[in-house]
Design an enzyme around this catalytic site. Sequence first.
Site, short mmCIF file in Angstrom:
data_model
loop_
_atom_site.label_atom_id
_atom_site.label_comp_id
_atom_site.label_asym_id
_atom_site.label_seq_id
_atom_site.Cartn_x
_atom_site.Cartn_y
_atom_site.Cartn_z
N LYS A 1 0.90 -0.94 -0.16
CA LYS A 1 0.18 -0.03 0.36
C LYS A 1 1.11 1.68 0.03
O LYS A 1 1.70 1.46 0.19
CB LYS A 1 -1.02 0.18 1.47
CG LYS A 1 -0.40 -0.35 2.78
CD LYS A 1 -0.85 -0.48 4.03
CE LYS A 1 -0.23 -0.63 5.39
NZ LYS A 1 -0.71 -0.66 6.24
N TYR B 1 17.05 29.28 8.68
CA TYR B 1 16.02 30.18 8.80
C TYR B 1 15.77 30.50 10.51
O TYR B 1 16.04 29.16 11.29
CB TYR B 1 14.54 30.01 8.59
CG TYR B 1 14.55 29.39 6.83
CD1 TYR B 1 13.18 30.47 7.12
CD2 TYR B 1 14.26 28.81 6.40
CE1 TYR B 1 13.38 31.11 4.96
CE2 TYR B 1 14.07 28.29 5.05
CZ TYR B 1 14.18 29.89 4.38
OH TYR B 1 13.51 29.81 3.40
#
Length: 362
Positions: A35, A253
């Site tokens: 999956k 950042y």
Amino acid sequence: MARATRAIINLHALRDNYQLAKKQAPDSRAYAVVKANAYGHGVVEVANALSADADGFAVACVDEAIILRQAGILLPILVLEGAMDKAECLTALELDLELALHHLQQVDWLKDLDSGVLKVWIKVDSGMHRLGFSSSEVPALVSQLRALSVIGEIQLMSHFACADEPSNPFNLQQIKTIQTLEPIKLNWSMSNSAAILTLPQAHGSLIRPGIMLYGASPIQHQQGADIGLQPVMTLQSEVIALHQLSPGETVGYGQGFLIERPSIIAVVAIGYGDGYPRAARTGTPVLIKGKQYPIAGRVSMDMITIDVTGGDISIGDTVTLWGTGLSADIVAEQCNTIAYELFCQITNRVKRQYVGSILTNR
Ligand SMILES: *Cc1c(COP(=O)(O)O)cnc(C)c1O
């Protein structure tokens, strides 16, 4: 040269991991769980690589099963969440899929179908309380299903809530619940990777290995290698810039990393836009030339910054984020998650490169 960010997928390791699952449960069949694009590894390539050995495949939904059939996969395919509507029941008949049944509405859709033979797996809720019928509802449901012309073999399936904690007594309680259904004499399946490795009494007629196929550990506080698994995905990029920085300067950042000694910071071309987790905090290891170096500062969309002070690092050097030499289980722990999520999050911007031939030499 093009951006070097890539996921190298080792299909030999994948096949070896499947064999390890089979060896743990020699009397059971094993459907490889593929999956979510084979946990991010590429479902068509993974299914092709396993198709000479596997007893079948399991996917979450009918759309995922369609992809496998379109790729020419002829082996059994179990749809773990079953059909979402009546049209999907018809598709399942046409494509010879095996459907989980977890809700009466799904049974109603089958009542109107008259041609074909559908294998079904009654999902039994043995305690997880996500999907399934309670064990007391099962005998009547079996009778109801047997009266429908479209129903072929009926089997039972269930799922563990805590199999990643081998000593959790809830596992035994769930097994007991399934054992109360022994009088109805149906085959049953309840083992994911963790149960395959730690709960032999839960192997049943079919095991459903997922994460172990991809080489990561299904068990808390263990790594794949501890269990004899080999990593399948090696996520790599390269150094694209180097900076000499002085105490007091900051990186990235939010000025997320403060330089405290004369340092060399390497910029690597991978970020959360590639699926590398933004949750990877300062200190999360990466591997360059066989040595681990820590992330320094925040993960950006396209880049990360690494403290390589003292290392002999050049622009263009290969950086391994996880895989051979650095377990995804270790990186996952640093990010407060599990390797499952790391693998599934890798985005399409990352090229998958397959090594180990797709066809087996059998
Ligand atoms: C995903 C899934 C599996 C495989 O679980 P792993 O922990 O990856 O081995 C097995 N059964 C069901 C129902 C699943 O949803």
